[in-house]
Design an enzyme around this catalytic site. Sequence first.
Site, PDB file in Angstrom:
ATOM      1  N   SER A 155      21.577 115.053 -68.124  1.00  0.00           N
ATOM      2  CA  SER A 155      22.128 114.035 -69.013  1.00  0.00           C
ATOM      3  C   SER A 155      21.898 114.408 -70.476  1.00  0.00           C
ATOM      4  CB  SER A 155      21.471 112.688 -68.726  1.00  0.00           C
ATOM      5  OG  SER A 155      21.702 112.343 -67.382  1.00  0.00           O
ATOM      6  N   ALA A 156      22.939 114.210 -71.275  1.00  0.00           N
ATOM      7  CA  ALA A 156      22.890 114.487 -72.720  1.00  0.00           C
ATOM      8  C   ALA A 156      22.542 115.946 -73.027  1.00  0.00           C
ATOM      9  CB  ALA A 156      21.945 113.518 -73.439  1.00  0.00           C
ATOM     10  N   CYS A 157      23.042 116.866 -72.192  1.00  0.00           N
ATOM     11  CA  CYS A 157      22.830 118.292 -72.434  1.00  0.00           C
ATOM     12  C   CYS A 157      24.139 119.055 -72.594  1.00  0.00           C
ATOM     13  CB  CYS A 157      21.992 118.908 -71.323  1.00  0.00           C
ATOM     14  SG  CYS A 157      20.282 118.346 -71.365  1.00  0.00           S
ATOM     15  N   GLY A 158      25.249 118.354 -72.818  1.00  0.00           N
ATOM     16  CA  GLY A 158      26.445 119.067 -73.247  1.00  0.00           C
ATOM     17  C   GLY A 158      27.634 119.110 -72.303  1.00  0.00           C
ATOM     18  N   GLY A 212      32.220 124.761 -79.809  1.00  0.00           N
ATOM     19  CA  GLY A 212      33.413 125.585 -79.591  1.00  0.00           C
ATOM     20  C   GLY A 212      33.072 127.041 -79.300  1.00  0.00           C
ATOM     21  N   ARG A 265      26.938 104.946 -76.668  1.00  0.00           N
ATOM     22  CA  ARG A 265      27.998 105.565 -75.857  1.00  0.00           C
ATOM     23  C   ARG A 265      29.365 105.006 -76.216  1.00  0.00           C
ATOM     24  NH1 ARG A 265      26.412 109.353 -71.456  1.00  0.00           N
ATOM     25  NH2 ARG A 265      24.150 109.433 -71.739  1.00  0.00           N
ATOM     26  N   HIS A 293      26.619 116.455 -60.312  1.00  0.00           N
ATOM     27  CA  HIS A 293      26.590 115.983 -61.705  1.00  0.00           C
ATOM     28  C   HIS A 293      27.168 117.095 -62.575  1.00  0.00           C
ATOM     29  CE1 HIS A 293      23.903 114.262 -65.202  1.00  0.00           C
ATOM     30  NE2 HIS A 293      25.126 113.795 -65.262  1.00  0.00           N
ATOM     31  N   ASN A 328      30.838 128.149 -77.517  1.00  0.00           N
ATOM     32  CA  ASN A 328      30.481 128.360 -76.112  1.00  0.00           C
ATOM     33  C   ASN A 328      31.638 128.996 -75.344  1.00  0.00           C
ATOM     34  OD1 ASN A 328      27.949 127.310 -76.599  1.00  0.00           O
ATOM     35  ND2 ASN A 328      28.549 125.213 -76.051  1.00  0.00           N
ATOM     36  N   ASP A 332      31.611 114.577 -66.120  1.00  0.00           N
ATOM     37  CA  ASP A 332      30.294 114.128 -65.650  1.00  0.00           C
ATOM     38  C   ASP A 332      30.067 114.315 -64.149  1.00  0.00           C
ATOM     39  OD1 ASP A 332      27.791 112.905 -66.590  1.00  0.00           O
ATOM     40  OD2 ASP A 332      28.312 111.212 -65.301  1.00  0.00           O
ATOM     41  N   THR A 348      30.063 116.689 -71.650  1.00  0.00           N
ATOM     42  CA  THR A 348      31.275 116.171 -72.287  1.00  0.00           C
ATOM     43  C   THR A 348      31.794 117.171 -73.319  1.00  0.00           C
ATOM     44  OG1 THR A 348      30.521 113.909 -71.960  1.00  0.00           O
ATOM     45  CG2 THR A 348      32.234 114.242 -73.626  1.00  0.00           C
ATOM     46  N   ASN A 349      30.857 117.744 -74.088  1.00  0.00           N
ATOM     47  CA  ASN A 349      31.265 118.690 -75.130  1.00  0.00           C
ATOM     48  C   ASN A 349      31.907 119.950 -74.553  1.00  0.00           C
ATOM     49  OD1 ASN A 349      30.300 118.063 -78.158  1.00  0.00           O
ATOM     50  ND2 ASN A 349      29.059 116.954 -76.672  1.00  0.00           N
ATOM     51  N   ARG A 404      18.395 122.307 -71.491  1.00  0.00           N
ATOM     52  CA  ARG A 404      17.812 122.494 -72.832  1.00  0.00           C
ATOM     53  C   ARG A 404      16.512 123.246 -72.682  1.00  0.00           C
ATOM     54  NH1 ARG A 404      19.411 118.801 -77.091  1.00  0.00           N
ATOM     55  NH2 ARG A 404      21.092 117.535 -76.211  1.00  0.00           N
ATOM     56  N   TYR A 408      23.442  97.984 -68.384  1.00  0.00           N
ATOM     57  CA  TYR A 408      23.752  99.227 -69.085  1.00  0.00           C
ATOM     58  C   TYR A 408      24.222 100.361 -68.183  1.00  0.00           C
ATOM     59  CZ  TYR A 408      23.816 102.423 -72.935  1.00  0.00           C
ATOM     60  OH  TYR A 408      24.247 103.283 -73.900  1.00  0.00           O
ATOM     61  N   GLY A 409      25.274 101.027 -68.588  1.00  0.00           N
ATOM     62  CA  GLY A 409      25.720 102.323 -68.049  1.00  0.00           C
ATOM     63  C   GLY A 409      25.471 102.524 -66.577  1.00  0.00           C
ATOM     64  N   LYS A 412      26.933 106.672 -61.223  1.00  0.00           N
ATOM     65  CA  LYS A 412      25.821 107.426 -60.653  1.00  0.00           C
ATOM     66  C   LYS A 412      25.427 106.890 -59.268  1.00  0.00           C
ATOM     67  CE  LYS A 412      26.062 109.998 -64.049  1.00  0.00           C
ATOM     68  NZ  LYS A 412      25.257 110.434 -65.142  1.00  0.00           N
ATOM     69  N   ARG A 450      19.468 104.524 -68.504  1.00  0.00           N
ATOM     70  CA  ARG A 450      19.101 104.464 -67.090  1.00  0.00           C
ATOM     71  C   ARG A 450      17.586 104.333 -66.968  1.00  0.00           C
ATOM     72  NH1 ARG A 450      19.233 108.821 -65.054  1.00  0.00           N
ATOM     73  NH2 ARG A 450      20.077 110.092 -66.751  1.00  0.00           N
TER      74      ARG A 450
HETATM   75  P1  GTP Z   1      25.668 112.631 -70.114  1.00  0.00           P
HETATM   76  O1  GTP Z   1      26.881 111.824 -70.426  1.00  0.00           O
HETATM   77  O2  GTP Z   1      24.396 111.904 -70.412  1.00  0.00           O
HETATM   78  O3  GTP Z   1      25.664 113.163 -68.725  1.00  0.00           O
HETATM   79  O4  GTP Z   1      25.606 113.846 -71.197  1.00  0.00           O
HETATM   80  P2  GTP Z   1      26.447 115.197 -71.364  1.00  0.00           P
HETATM   81  O5  GTP Z   1      25.837 116.273 -70.521  1.00  0.00           O
HETATM   82  O6  GTP Z   1      27.890 114.954 -71.214  1.00  0.00           O
HETATM   83  O7  GTP Z   1      26.103 115.598 -72.890  1.00  0.00           O
HETATM   84  P3  GTP Z   1      27.047 115.587 -74.195  1.00  0.00           P
HETATM   85  O8  GTP Z   1      28.164 116.581 -74.116  1.00  0.00           O
HETATM   86  O9  GTP Z   1      27.419 114.193 -74.490  1.00  0.00           O
HETATM   87  O10 GTP Z   1      26.020 116.117 -75.303  1.00  0.00           O
HETATM   88  C1  GTP Z   1      24.804 115.447 -75.569  1.00  0.00           C
HETATM   89  C2  GTP Z   1      24.270 115.838 -76.916  1.00  0.00           C
HETATM   90  O11 GTP Z   1      24.087 117.260 -76.969  1.00  0.00           O
HETATM   91  C3  GTP Z   1      25.222 115.475 -78.052  1.00  0.00           C
HETATM   92  O12 GTP Z   1      24.490 114.945 -79.120  1.00  0.00           O
HETATM   93  C4  GTP Z   1      25.859 116.784 -78.421  1.00  0.00           C
HETATM   94  O13 GTP Z   1      26.247 116.823 -79.763  1.00  0.00           O
HETATM   95  C5  GTP Z   1      24.775 117.810 -78.078  1.00  0.00           C
HETATM   96  N1  GTP Z   1      25.374 119.116 -77.670  1.00  0.00           N
HETATM   97  C6  GTP Z   1      26.393 119.296 -76.808  1.00  0.00           C
HETATM   98  N2  GTP Z   1      26.745 120.600 -76.702  1.00  0.00           N
HETATM   99  C7  GTP Z   1      25.916 121.277 -77.539  1.00  0.00           C
HETATM  100  C8  GTP Z   1      25.781 122.668 -77.890  1.00  0.00           C
HETATM  101  O14 GTP Z   1      26.502 123.550 -77.417  1.00  0.00           O
HETATM  102  N3  GTP Z   1      24.790 122.973 -78.787  1.00  0.00           N
HETATM  103  C9  GTP Z   1      23.977 122.012 -79.326  1.00  0.00           C
HETATM  104  N4  GTP Z   1      23.046 122.414 -80.188  1.00  0.00           N
HETATM  105  N5  GTP Z   1      24.090 120.704 -79.032  1.00  0.00           N
HETATM  106  C10 GTP Z   1      25.037 120.331 -78.146  1.00  0.00           C
HETATM  107  C1  SPV Z   2      23.876 110.187 -67.637  1.00  0.00           C
HETATM  108  O1  SPV Z   2      22.814 109.657 -67.998  1.00  0.00           O
HETATM  109  O2  SPV Z   2      23.910 111.281 -67.029  1.00  0.00           O
HETATM  110  C2  SPV Z   2      25.164 109.538 -67.958  1.00  0.00           C
HETATM  111  C3  SPV Z   2      25.138 108.184 -68.527  1.00  0.00           C
HETATM  112  O3  SPV Z   2      26.203 110.115 -67.708  1.00  0.00           O
HETATM  113  S1  SPV Z   2      24.881 106.944 -67.337  1.00  0.00           S
HETATM  114  O4  SPV Z   2      26.179 106.485 -66.874  1.00  0.00           O
HETATM  115  O5  SPV Z   2      24.173 105.842 -67.988  1.00  0.00           O
HETATM  116  O6  SPV Z   2      24.156 107.471 -66.219  1.00  0.00           O
HETATM  117 MN    MN Z   3      25.812 112.205 -66.821  1.00  0.00          MN
END
Ligand code: GTP
Ligand code: SPV
Ligand code: MN
Length: 591
Positions: A249-252, A491, A366, A227, A493, A278, A254-255, A397, A198-199, A207, A70
């Site tokens: 974003s990318a802070c966990g 896990g 992705r 979000h 968590n 998401d 999906t996990n 984070r 992209y995305g 979004k 983005r």
């Molecule tokens: P967006 O799709 O961008 O909105 O991201 P998201 O919030 O869904 O993040 P996602 O679950 O994809 O995790 C992003 C990164 O953080 C990945 O590389 C994961 O492996 C890492 N991550 C997720 N959960 C944890 C956690 O509990 N601990 C650590 N250390 N890393 C984590």
């Molecule tokens: C984010 O960045 O929070 C995502 C990926 O979920 S995107 O669809 O590119 O916004």
């Molecule tokens: Mn997102």
Amino acid sequence: MSSSLSALNQWVEAVRRRTRAKHVHWCDGSDNEYDTLVEGMLARGELIALNAKTHPRCYLHRSHPDDVARVEHLTYVCTEERDDAGPNNHWMDPAEAHAQMDALFDGSMRERTLYVVPYCMGPLGSPMARCGVELTDSPYVVANMRIMTRMGKAALERIEREGHFVRGLHSTGELDPRRRFIMHYPEEATIESYGSGYGGNALLGKKCHALRIASWQARDEGWLAEHMLIVGVQTPAGDIHYIAAAFPSACGKTNLAMLIPPEGHRNKGWKIWTVGDDICWMKPGADGRLWAINPEAGYFGVAPGTSEATNANALAMLGHDAIFTNVALTADKKPWWPGLPGKPKTDWQGRPYDPANGPAAHPNARFTVSATQCPSWSPEAEAAHGVPISAIVFGGRRASLMPLVLEARDWTHGVLMGASMASETTAAASGKVGVTRRDPMAMKPFCGYHFGDYFEHWLSFAHDDAELPRIFHVNWFRSDDEGQFLWPGFGDNMRVLEWILARVSGQVEARETPVGRLPHADDLPLDGLPLADGALEALLSVDTEAWRDELAAIERHLASFGERLPQALTDELANMRKAITGQGEPMHAAD
Ligand code: GTP
Ligand code: SPV
Ligand code: MN
């Protein structure tokens, strides 16, 4: 023909004329249509077929190397009044933005097909769902929209019945970052996106619609577009409690949405159900609770780090019918990223892998996959009324300061916690990675209006008949002096979720501190977890000195929203400051 269809037809015709598209294709969302699109992309090299034995119907797409995330600095909210977009958004006058975009779209689809993509965000029969139509010249976008939304004939029928829809116009353009803009016109329920494939820049249902435009509509209509992931936690007694969690974003997200509980928890009968990973739309129900739907139908998830150890559910869903973007390839054409076995042969740009060129898979690589392919997918994701939310969790984070988990004293304190959130930046957006920035409710890049008004809207949900969820803040990312994470995460968590639910149902006491409520160490179910010496103490401590600085930084951050900042948040912050200094000392705005 209904008036909404004739309005749609007129718009499609106007766009066809402006863009000079050669063909117009109305998407019906069928398997046949998807297969034909894929064949075309394979033939043109826009998709690469992966190992058909290990990954049937899986494809790799390589985006332009300058178009991998983005672009927040090129994303605008165009409202008549500049102040309505707020200091949290880039703003452009709507007339000026339209003129600029019209010029870019002029002739932009020459020799190309214009796809008309009707979609529904949310279950097709849900009163909370909303429809849109994306016009795009990218078959990759169409294929992704088919997985990520309820796309095609049924959505078009709902549009015809309802008479309104969000308009999104997208053209890939030249993929030149100097000719790239993502424009939102909330007052017109319209989106225009040019120059990126992209995305979140290009899949306009995600979004652009489900957060930026929807947050504006939600404010007007009394609901929330957030979000957030939505996860169901089933207790050994068999009850399922739903938690919504906002992490940047990318802070966990999906996990957490698809976590696998530790063995001890599984044996006792704990189970996780994934509703969304998401985006979450929430609305008060007749019972006063907040009811939530996931407007999406698929996951557009971060690939790097997804492994058997961290997210086995995600790996299990990626073995068939998935699109991978910017991952690396093994010699036998399997997708590869850090966390997977094997080794990369070809990097995300298609070059023979050489560490001197940087990582094999792009850090924001992705996968796109249908939600139902997840082993923990919850059938409640299809429920028209949504699921009732028991707890809202914020997180980010933070290498230091923020404890593993904090509970807010009440709704107002919880809104302040959300409004004060900060997190280190990630590869999900272009720009520097690892810089701590304030990201209220993980909505900094996505709130379609002034953050002051947004906080006020959040506060407005607290009234006598409301049965609101409790609010928490978590931090999986505390590290030691060497930069090692103190908490194992993933896990494990689950252990924190269990404490959160115990608080919600009144089963455990908490320790009151000026910044919120923390667990007594004995109340966290840590059996079988090897934590480093001193880790737990650090994770559950409140460093008064550091918090004083934090509160001063929060005060400066909130002050940036000016007169529209709700007084209730200023008062709440002043109370915290008093509590932490142990006296009624006034807050000084200068530091
Ligand atoms: P967006 O799709 O961008 O909105 O991201 P998201 O919030 O869904 O993040 P996602 O679950 O994809 O995790 C992003 C990164 O953080 C990945 O590389 C994961 O492996 C890492 N991550 C997720 N959960 C944890 C956690 O509990 N601990 C650590 N250390 N890393 C984590
Ligand atoms: C984010 O960045 O929070 C995502 C990926 O979920 S995107 O669809 O590119 O916004
Ligand atoms: Mn997102």
